[in-house]
Design an enzyme around this catalytic site. Structure first.
Site, short mmCIF file in Angstrom:
data_model
loop_
_atom_site.label_atom_id
_atom_site.label_comp_id
_atom_site.label_asym_id
_atom_site.label_seq_id
_atom_site.Cartn_x
_atom_site.Cartn_y
_atom_site.Cartn_z
N HIS A 199 -4.24 -1.84 1.02
CA HIS A 199 -3.32 -1.01 1.91
C HIS A 199 -2.67 -2.16 2.88
CE1 HIS A 199 -5.98 0.05 4.96
NE2 HIS A 199 -6.96 0.29 4.02
N ASP A 211 -10.04 -4.21 7.56
CA ASP A 211 -9.68 -2.85 6.94
C ASP A 211 -8.11 -2.75 7.17
OD1 ASP A 211 -9.52 -0.54 5.86
OD2 ASP A 211 -10.40 0.60 7.56
N GLU A 243 -1.95 4.31 4.11
CA GLU A 243 -3.40 4.64 3.64
C GLU A 243 -4.25 5.60 4.63
OE1 GLU A 243 -7.69 4.06 2.70
OE2 GLU A 243 -6.56 3.60 4.52
N GLU A 244 -4.20 5.03 5.94
CA GLU A 244 -4.98 5.59 6.99
C GLU A 244 -4.67 6.94 7.32
OE1 GLU A 244 -7.67 4.15 7.84
OE2 GLU A 244 -7.45 2.23 7.61
N ASP A 272 -10.05 -2.54 -1.09
CA ASP A 272 -10.04 -2.12 0.49
C ASP A 272 -11.23 -2.59 1.13
OD1 ASP A 272 -9.54 -1.16 2.56
OD2 ASP A 272 -9.35 1.01 1.97
#
Length: 425
Positions: A199, A211, A243-244, A272
């Site tokens: 992502h 991340d 994604e988050e 990820d």
């Protein structure tokens, strides 16, 4: 989610792929999403400031972005029915047990009952982090709270003692457009594709270098190096947005696939967080019993590679925390590797991988310090080689790999605890 930094990341990825010439076909897939930012928050219960108090994702602000005051009112059961909310909730703060229904449903029911704020507390050890999901006009400012912080409060309320509360959240929730980037090899069997992705977004609280800069750059590097080779099966790379906020980009992508296009994807591999500072080599424990056939074969490929290189590994739950989730739910086998987020490294893992027992795998997870110094280069390099191996294996042949079916994984859906990094119930 898609602010200046994220647009710059997307531009970089697309420009790097465009420089590779006609080896890939490139596409941008724009989709609508909801973005939320919490700028400031505070919760006071009686005379205490509970350390575990955490605003929910996509929570609205308190009224006029000012502190609100009220008594805590214990909601019955798990707060999943309007009948669970006593009249005393009106003008006060609803205190709700986690479980049974989504956080969004609890917040909405609290709002409909007239609460000025809501708190969802845990029924098991640990904090409560979550998202309210799709915005509702009835949502109220909502916090999560650990069992440890909630226990004494519940005891007082059940004994008839009044506990007052002050809640404050300064937050914004907005609808935006954001973009997935997809690159697919021109060569190879276009009806049999191996797909992988990471992502491109980060949380508002930090730069997101581990991340998931580590995963998205790994995917980009493998895409770059693959151009030196020919492939028998098509390879499809993805960089997901949103994604988050709850796996928005990957969910949207899978939801737009026709059944014919769905079946062309033989498997999806999720990458990820590839270089956590206090890393463990983690393999998603995906079995064919609970997941689409082929998930276990992918798991075993990772295990065999680690063993062949005399590296230790550990299994982690396949529980919906990353972008594989939408694929598995729609019948596409999947899996992946990671190096750890906010989980605590055990003594045994410190012996296996080095590092410090008792600390998070990534002490800067979702924080400002997730910067360029927050990556273990050894772990990142090792895992990038494994990602390349996984791509090369299936780009050459799917021999021995299960054929696709249309069956989604019912057992998986019953066992998942997350949708993205946040709990959903």
């Amino acid at each position: 989610m898609t602010h200046a930094g994220h647009w710059a990341t997307l531009s970089y990825i697309y420009a790097a792929l465009a420089e590779l010439g006609d080896y890939y076909t490139l596409s941008n897939q724009s989709f609508p999403a909801v973005s939320g930012n919490v700028w400031e928050s505070r919760l006071v219960l009686g005379n205490d400031l509970p350390k575990s108090a955490s605003p929910m994702g996509l929570t609205p602000a308190t009224k006029n972005k000012q502190p609100v005051y009220g008594d805590l009112v214990l909601v019955e059961n798990e707060g999943c029915s309007a009948d669970d909310y006593p009249k005393a909730v009106e003008g006060n703060v609803a205190f709700i047990l986690r479980g049974e229904c989504s956080f969004g449903a609890k917040s909405e029911l609290a709002g409909k009952a007239g609460a000025v704020a809501a708190i969802v507390y845990n029924y098991e050890k640990g904090d409560v982090h979550g998202t309210l999901g799709s915005p509702s006009p009835h949502h109220v400012a909502t916090f999560g709270l650990s069992l440890e912080d909630a226990k004494p409060v519940v005891k007082k309320l059940k004994a008839g003692t009044t506990v007052d509360a002050i809640a404050f959240i300064d937050a914004d929730v907005e609808s935006i457009l954001t973009t997935n980037i997809i690159a697919q090899t021109v060569g190879g069997d276009q009806d049999n594709c191996v797909m992988l992705g990471g992502h491109s977004d980060s949380v508002a609280e930090g730069p997101g270098i581990n991340d998931d800069g580590s995963g998205s750059l790994t995917v980009l590097e493998v895409a770059t190096q693959l151009t030196k080779f020919s492939v028998n099966n098509c390879v499809r790379f993805a960089w997901w947005a949103g994604e988050e906020e709850g796996l928005l980009g990957s969910d949207y992508y899978v939801s737009t696939l026709s059944s014919e296009e769905n079946r062309k994807i033989r498997l999806f591999m999720d990458y990820d967080m590839m270089g956590s500072p206090n890393f463990a080599y983690q393999v998603y424990n995906a079995s064919n019993d609970a997941n689409p056939a082929g998930s276990q074969e992918l798991r075993d490929l990772y295990v065999e590679w680690y063993k062949a290189h005399d590296l230790n590994y550990t299994f982690i739950p396949f529980d919906g925390r990353s972008d594989y989730d939408g694929f598995i739910r729609n019948g596409i086998p999947g899996g992946g590797i990671a190096t750890g987020a906010e989980g605590v490294k055990t003594d045994e893992e410190a012996t296996m991988f080095g590092g410090k027992a008792g600390d998070w795998y990534d002490p800067c997870y979702h924080q400002l310090c997730d910067d360029v110094s927050n990556v273990n280069l050894t772990a990142w390099e090792v895992n990038t080689k494994l990602v390349a191996h996984s791509v090369a294996t299936f780009a050459v042949s799917f021999k021995g790999f299960p054929e696709r079916t249309d069956v989604a994984a019912g057992a998986y859906e019953k066992s998942v605890k997350y949708h993205g990094h946040k709990l959903v119930i």
